[in-house]
Enzyme design. Structure first.
Site, PDB file in Angstrom:
ATOM      1  CG  ASP A 224      -3.235   3.969   3.875  1.00  0.00           C
ATOM      2  OD1 ASP A 224      -4.293   3.805   4.518  1.00  0.00           O
ATOM      3  OD2 ASP A 224      -2.974   3.355   2.820  1.00  0.00           O
TER       4      ASP A 224
ATOM      5  CD1 TRP B 266      -2.244  -2.149   1.796  1.00  0.00           C
ATOM      6  CD2 TRP B 266      -2.990  -1.176  -0.078  1.00  0.00           C
ATOM      7  NE1 TRP B 266      -3.271  -2.919   1.294  1.00  0.00           N
ATOM      8  CE2 TRP B 266      -3.744  -2.354   0.150  1.00  0.00           C
ATOM      9  CE3 TRP B 266      -3.285  -0.409  -1.202  1.00  0.00           C
ATOM     10  CZ2 TRP B 266      -4.769  -2.772  -0.704  1.00  0.00           C
ATOM     11  CZ3 TRP B 266      -4.299  -0.826  -2.058  1.00  0.00           C
ATOM     12  CH2 TRP B 266      -5.031  -1.984  -1.801  1.00  0.00           C
TER      13      TRP B 266
ATOM     14  CE  LYS C 100      -9.085  -2.886   3.294  1.00  0.00           C
ATOM     15  NZ  LYS C 100      -8.089  -2.024   2.690  1.00  0.00           N
TER      16      LYS C 100
END
Ligand SMILES: *Cc1c(COP(=O)(O)O)cnc(C)c1O
Length: 376
Positions: free
Chosen positions: A187, A103, A211
């Site tokens: 993030d 990511w 999530k």
């Protein structure tokens, strides 16, 4: 048979939240209509939004001077929107990126299209630490080794790499790195609200909801107000933080139903006593699985540097492809779903976000124990 969903995202939502949403589906709060049918300019939706924002701020202890925004586009949109909105906040117009997995590498790649960015640290090589050789991506660069340009507009990192299961447990202190004025951009998609955090030095936090917060389709952005107002002209108006803030997360039609579900999740977290008890439960859940893995004499293997093993995404491998496939087949037959690791790394991944109760983890652990007893 009970069913437990270990999917990495979209992920399990708390059962009481889904039950409440079901009971209110046709008629929200005696309004006679569903939240899905409501004007986003109605007093009813304004109440839903303002409750969600207040609950978020209280739970996460977001200080004054930060705005909380609900946006479109997922965490991936923020990979572009962060540089577009923030890069001009300082004269040098540079940014630093820490690469720790899929990511953060994606974030860095996208940012290069819009800004002059450099790599402050990377774990994309193998490294020996205390006599143990860790593979690329399986260890965490110590914050003291990050090379931060003191003139940078921000330093970006991902505090929980969802795919490998590598988690930064504490946020760094930029003052110790000789870069006290460089705000952190984080993030937090896959562990936001899993624990309390310290906001010192935080410039911006973003997280796709799917999530640990709610359904896919809404992204939360927490941004320090003094970083707003430097957006480049190329930015679509709908993605300019100043517009989103000015429009109270309703510059255009917001993903209103998703915000409503996030609001229910936030109320559920409050009913659990807030983030401290949730954090303790998360630690206990993760510890029980890692202990089982470590006691399996190499049958189950997790090769992440131990102090950075994620409390949210527990990854492991089995001794052969045959056993891997059998494990997935039998877990599924036993109602333990979503355990297949990300296609880029293979293996097994158990995502145990806030909404996964201890009983679900216990059932997985019992299954793993009996599987190793049978095949180990
Ligand atoms: C899932 C995930 C993303 C991507 O989220 P989208 O909402 O699909 O854009 C980004 N970063 C992290 C850490 C993630 O877990």
């Amino acid at each position: 048979m009970s069913v437990w969903n270990f999917s990495a995202g979209p992920a399990k939502l708390p059962r009481p939240v889904l039950e409440q949403a079901a009971s209110e589906m046709l008629d929200w709060n005696s309004s006679g209509i569903s939240v899905m049918e409501m004007s986003h300019r109605s007093p009813e939706y304004e109440q839903i939004l303002s409750d969600a924002l207040t609950d978020f701020r209280d739970l996460f202890a977001v200080p004054d001077g930060y705005s909380i925004l609900f946006m479109h586009g997922g965490a991936t949109a923020q990979n572009a929107l962060v540089p577009i909105n923030l890069i001009a906040s300082r004269d040098a117009q540079k940014a630093d990126y820490v690469l720790t997995g899929t990511w953060s590498i994606k974030s860095h790649k996208e940012a290069q299209r819009f800004a002059d960015v450099q790599v402050a640290a990377s774990n994309q090589v193998e490294k020996e630490i205390d006599g143990v050789l860790y593979k690329s991506g399986m260890w965490m660069p110590e914050v003291s080794d990050w090379k931060i340009n003191p003139d940078s507009s921000y330093v970006h990192f991902c505090s929980n790499e969802t795919i490998s299961g590598l988690e930064m447990k504490d946020l760094p202190n930029m003052a110790n790195l000789g870069a006290p004025d460089v705000p952190m951009v984080i993030d937090m998609s896959s562990h936001i609200l899993s624990r309390p955090i310290n906001f010192d030095g935080v410039g911006l936090i973003y997280a796709g909801a799917q999530k640990n917060l709610g359904p896919a389709g809404v992204t939360v952005v927490i941004v320090r107000d003094d970083l707003i107002g430097f957006t480049k002209d190329i930015c679509p108006s709908v993605f300019n933080y100043e517009n989103v803030k000015g429009g109270n997360s309703g510059f255009n039609t917001p993903p209103a139903y998703n915000v409503y579900i996030c609001g229910l999740v936030l109320k559920w977290l409050r009913s659990k006593g807030g983030l401290m008890p949730i954090h303790e439960q998360n630690l206990a859940k993760a510890r029980s699985l890692y202990e089982l893995i470590d006691k399996s004499q190499g049958f189950y293997k997790n090769e992440i540097q131990p102090k950075y093993r994620s409390d949210m995404n527990v990854t492991f491998t089995l001794p052969s492809e045959e056993l891997h496939n059998l494990f997935l087949k039998e877990t599924k037959a036993n109602g333990l779903l979503g355990l297949k690791g990300h296609k880029s790394v293979g293996g097994i991944r158990a995502s145990i976000y806030n909404a996964m109760p201890i009983e679900g983890v216990r059932e997985l652990a019992e299954f793993m124990d009996s599987f190793v007893a049978q095949h180990g």
